[in-house]
Design a protein around this motif. Structure first.
Motif, mmCIF file in Angstrom:
data_model
loop_
_atom_site.group_PDB
_atom_site.id
_atom_site.type_symbol
_atom_site.label_atom_id
_atom_site.label_comp_id
_atom_site.label_asym_id
_atom_site.label_seq_id
_atom_site.Cartn_x
_atom_site.Cartn_y
_atom_site.Cartn_z
ATOM 1 N N GLU A 127 -6.751 -0.232 5.167
ATOM 2 C CA GLU A 127 -6.269 -0.111 3.796
ATOM 3 C C GLU A 127 -5.665 1.279 3.602
ATOM 4 O O GLU A 127 -6.361 2.245 3.281
ATOM 5 C CB GLU A 127 -7.427 -0.372 2.809
ATOM 6 N N TRP A 128 -4.374 1.361 3.813
ATOM 7 C CA TRP A 128 -3.670 2.643 3.745
ATOM 8 C C TRP A 128 -3.660 3.152 2.304
ATOM 9 O O TRP A 128 -3.346 2.416 1.358
ATOM 10 C CB TRP A 128 -2.240 2.481 4.239
ATOM 11 N N ASP A 129 -3.943 4.418 2.139
ATOM 12 C CA ASP A 129 -4.057 5.021 0.820
ATOM 13 C C ASP A 129 -3.403 6.401 0.831
ATOM 14 O O ASP A 129 -4.067 7.425 1.006
ATOM 15 C CB ASP A 129 -5.541 5.129 0.436
ATOM 16 N N PRO A 130 -2.068 6.445 0.650
ATOM 17 C CA PRO A 130 -1.376 7.738 0.689
ATOM 18 C C PRO A 130 -1.914 8.753 -0.316
ATOM 19 O O PRO A 130 -1.922 9.959 -0.039
ATOM 20 C CB PRO A 130 0.082 7.367 0.364
ATOM 21 N N GLY A 131 -2.354 8.299 -1.481
ATOM 22 C CA GLY A 131 -2.921 9.221 -2.446
ATOM 23 C C GLY A 131 -4.148 9.923 -1.904
ATOM 24 O O GLY A 131 -4.327 11.132 -2.092
ATOM 25 N N SER A 147 0.814 -1.215 0.000
ATOM 26 C CA SER A 147 0.000 0.000 0.000
ATOM 27 C C SER A 147 0.847 1.265 0.000
ATOM 28 O O SER A 147 0.530 2.233 -0.710
ATOM 29 C CB SER A 147 -0.955 0.009 1.204
ATOM 30 N N LEU A 148 1.920 1.303 0.776
ATOM 31 C CA LEU A 148 2.755 2.494 0.815
ATOM 32 C C LEU A 148 3.645 2.597 -0.422
ATOM 33 O O LEU A 148 3.862 3.690 -0.951
ATOM 34 C CB LEU A 148 3.612 2.499 2.089
ATOM 35 N N GLU A 175 -2.352 2.503 -4.862
ATOM 36 C CA GLU A 175 -2.815 1.929 -6.125
ATOM 37 C C GLU A 175 -2.954 0.410 -6.054
ATOM 38 O O GLU A 175 -3.502 -0.196 -6.976
ATOM 39 C CB GLU A 175 -1.848 2.298 -7.249
ATOM 40 N N CYS A 176 -2.474 -0.203 -4.987
ATOM 41 C CA CYS A 176 -2.539 -1.660 -4.860
ATOM 42 C C CYS A 176 -3.936 -2.172 -4.536
ATOM 43 O O CYS A 176 -4.193 -3.368 -4.631
ATOM 44 C CB CYS A 176 -1.575 -2.140 -3.778
ATOM 45 N N TRP A 177 -4.875 -1.288 -4.151
ATOM 46 C CA TRP A 177 -6.234 -1.723 -3.798
ATOM 47 C C TRP A 177 -7.042 -1.878 -5.088
ATOM 48 O O TRP A 177 -8.026 -1.191 -5.327
ATOM 49 C CB TRP A 177 -6.874 -0.735 -2.841
#
Length: 319
Positions: free
Chosen positions: A267-271, A240-241, A246-248
């Motif tokens: 579900e970590w989403d830096p974007g 995820s990082l 984008e991995c989700w």
């Protein structure tokens, strides 16, 4: 003659028949192949000869910047899906950073994405479009070859993008756009900065894009199933990082127009985090979320202990 249309947001793809994305030939693409192999050779040889901790740090930081602001926020969530709004100057900056990833020009990248989206949601499509062969074969295909379909679908890109002079300029010169950055890096830190800040960065971006794409269409967790689709997206939790959210990809296949990709707890989403900060500063607004998207009868929620339920555009319980 009947025609098949598909694009959840804008109906960009028009094909004479669904079978138009099944029959085709994968051919070696010299320019595409030499672009990556040349960058990789320069990164390995030049990086070894000029190794420095500063160069390595530059590689890590510059790669993170172009993946987060360029690929995720610029090319994917903004240019392709238009899932949020921002000032035009900021859109241009983000898309320019997306070009720095080294995958393609903005128009070419958009066409590739729309063709794959269209094909993957049909009952069948060519193995190239669904990452359907072994990892070794798929790596050769995706990184060194191009698919030539027997009956190419027509991909319509709306005028606001297709006729934009800046995007058309980037499309013509996207490979050359690495040169200004390389010159600046050379003036700053010599050849080490060029090899690490340009060659290694492009190599990692292009190869990493393929690697995540391969696994995200073949292995990983699933919250949703798109019934009748040739390909299902999968979530690759441990990246995820590294992928800036984008991995989700299973979430993305379910709600492709959503500005937020990490939809469930943990579900970590830096974007998405950056978009929220941009909203606080007035630099982003009008986010599209799953609840804003049309209901999809073919979208099924996979229950944790087996079974399915129709979910349409209903938000996950953690929202």
């Amino acid at each position: 003659m009947s025609h098949s249309f598909f694009n959840i947001e804008q109906h960009r793809v028009r094909a004479a028949a669904a079978s138009s994305v099944v029959i085709g030939e994968v051919r070696y693409a010299p320019l595409k192949s030499l672009w990556l192999l040349g960058m990789a050779a320069a990164a390995l040889i030049g990086g070894y000869a000029t190794f420095s901790l500063a160069g390595l740090a530059l590689f890590l930081v510059s790669t993170a910047v172009v993946l987060l602001f360029g690929h995720s926020l610029g090319s994917h969530r903004k240019l392709i899906h238009n899932s949020y709004q921002c000032p035009k100057w900021l859109e241009y900056l983000l898309v320019y950073l997306g070009v720095q990833v080294g995958l393609a020009g903005p128009l070419g990248l958009l066409r590739q994405h729309e063709l794959r989206d269209y094909a993957q949601r049909l009952p069948d499509c060519h193995e190239y479009l669904r990452h359907g062969r072994s990892a070794w074969v798929d790596a050769w295909w995706q990184l060194n070859c191009e698919l030539h379909l027997a009956d190419e679908p027509n991909i319509h890109i709306e005028a606001r993008i297709a006729d934009d002079r800046f995007y058309r300029f980037l499309e013509r010169t996207w490979m050359l756009q690495q040169l200004p950055v390389a010159v600046l890096l050379f003036c700053w830190g010599g050849w080490s900065f060029v090899f690490f800040g340009t060659c290694a960065r492009v190599t990692a971006g292009v190869f990493g894009h393929w690697l995540i794409g391969y696994f995200a269409h073949n292995h990983g967790e699933m919250h949703y199933e798109v019934q009748g689709a040739a390909v299902q997206g999968h979530n690759i939790r441990l990246t995820s990082l590294l992928t800036m959210g984008e991995c989700w990809h299973n979430n993305h296949h379910a709600f492709p127009g959503s500005a937020r990709l990490g939809l469930h707890a943990g579900e970590w989403d830096p974007g998405w985090w950056v978009l929220c900060m941009m909203r606080c500063t007035g630099l982003a607004w009008d986010f599209t979320l799953p609840s804003d998207l049309p209901s999809r009868p073919e979208l099924m929620r996979i229950e944790p202990y087996g079974g399915q339920e129709r979910c349409g555009s209903v938000l996950p319980a953690t929202w």
